[in-house]
Design a protein around this motif. Sequence first.
Motif, PDB file in Angstrom:
ATOM      1  N   ASP A   3       0.828  -1.205   0.000  1.00  0.00           N
ATOM      2  CA  ASP A   3       0.000   0.000   0.000  1.00  0.00           C
ATOM      3  C   ASP A   3       0.865   1.260   0.000  1.00  0.00           C
ATOM      4  O   ASP A   3       0.598   2.233   0.701  1.00  0.00           O
ATOM      5  CB  ASP A   3      -0.965   0.000   1.186  1.00  0.00           C
ATOM      6  N   ARG A   4       1.921   1.231  -0.797  1.00  0.00           N
ATOM      7  CA  ARG A   4       2.769   2.385  -1.075  1.00  0.00           C
ATOM      8  C   ARG A   4       3.396   2.150  -2.444  1.00  0.00           C
ATOM      9  O   ARG A   4       3.395   1.013  -2.945  1.00  0.00           O
ATOM     10  CB  ARG A   4       3.869   2.557  -0.022  1.00  0.00           C
ATOM     11  N   PRO A   5       3.912   3.185  -3.111  1.00  0.00           N
ATOM     12  CA  PRO A   5       4.551   2.949  -4.421  1.00  0.00           C
ATOM     13  C   PRO A   5       5.726   1.984  -4.291  1.00  0.00           C
ATOM     14  O   PRO A   5       6.399   1.929  -3.257  1.00  0.00           O
ATOM     15  CB  PRO A   5       5.030   4.350  -4.826  1.00  0.00           C
ATOM     16  N   LEU A   6       5.961   1.236  -5.353  1.00  0.00           N
ATOM     17  CA  LEU A   6       7.085   0.316  -5.400  1.00  0.00           C
ATOM     18  C   LEU A   6       8.389   1.080  -5.242  1.00  0.00           C
ATOM     19  O   LEU A   6       8.524   2.211  -5.715  1.00  0.00           O
ATOM     20  CB  LEU A   6       7.081  -0.415  -6.753  1.00  0.00           C
ATOM     21  N   ARG A   7       9.345   0.476  -4.556  1.00  0.00           N
ATOM     22  CA  ARG A   7      10.671   1.076  -4.515  1.00  0.00           C
ATOM     23  C   ARG A   7      11.290   1.055  -5.910  1.00  0.00           C
ATOM     24  O   ARG A   7      10.814   0.367  -6.806  1.00  0.00           O
ATOM     25  CB  ARG A   7      11.552   0.323  -3.526  1.00  0.00           C
ATOM     26  N   THR A   8      12.378   1.797  -6.088  1.00  0.00           N
ATOM     27  CA  THR A   8      12.976   1.957  -7.420  1.00  0.00           C
ATOM     28  C   THR A   8      13.297   0.612  -8.068  1.00  0.00           C
ATOM     29  O   THR A   8      13.990  -0.227  -7.480  1.00  0.00           O
ATOM     30  CB  THR A   8      14.258   2.796  -7.327  1.00  0.00           C
TER      31      THR A   8
END
Length: 303
Positions: free
Chosen positions: A227-232
Amino acid sequence: SSYGARSAGVKMAAGFDFWEPAIATYKENFNTAETWNTDIREVDVHSTKKKLGKIDLILGSPECTNHSNAKGGRDRCELSKKTAFEVVRFAEALRPEWIVIENVIQMQSWSKHSELLEELWRLDYFVKEVELDAKDFGVPQSRKRLFLLCSKSQRTYSLDEASREEVFAHSIIDWSGQYAMTPLFTSSRAAKTLERAERAIAALGRNTPFLLVYYGSDGAGGWQSLDRPLRTITTLDRFALVKPSPSGHQMRMLQPDELRRGMGYGPDFKFAPNTTRRDKIKLMGNGVCPPVMEAIVRQLVRK
């Protein structure tokens, strides 16, 4: 970059890359563009100009590995860094109205960074440097990059104020079950992998799926929630999906098509036939998130 620029209304004239899988994939997605599969330093810009005619925009992503923190303490290659000046060489011959140069943020600390800016100003480009995070442009990934926006006319840009609602990693996952999963807790699994998983389960509970994160320093303990953007996304096979099941936690690595969505490409993006899984992952990790470049180009060329 080309995919995003095309979404902003640009017709791609040509693509240059030394890595054959990149050029093959470029041809697959831009079949009317000319392509050069060679070292950019060996390209004759004058014959290129004759072949391509008038060019309005150059999109350049010079080699970034030797700028990036990801290289750690290993030796840096100055010749590799200097590929950035190839943009100047092309601009001097083609004289486009606009240029966008993309790289890792650490490029700003390069000893020749100010010289690069001076060369662009010498060619009468107004240059604005901006640091942008893909998650602020509707991409389900946190990916911070440096962009040099170059224009023949002095302009102001509001890209750093272009935030949109964040899209979370959950949205890129293929939940159909088509990809096989294996038990997480087995004797053959690396101890550090199991430690990462235990930390995630302790934080989220036993009924919540999550991602294991491999490689690099990770203040989150080697995992991230969905429930957060994917890491790089990097050029390595970095993310594993873990989800609970009646028989215990199962895991699998994220697939190239999921990483494609994580970069912000649409369903019409195609990998070249016979591209290996490893090369598909590398292609995504080496890429620019299209929605970011689309927003840049729309701002750059607006009347």
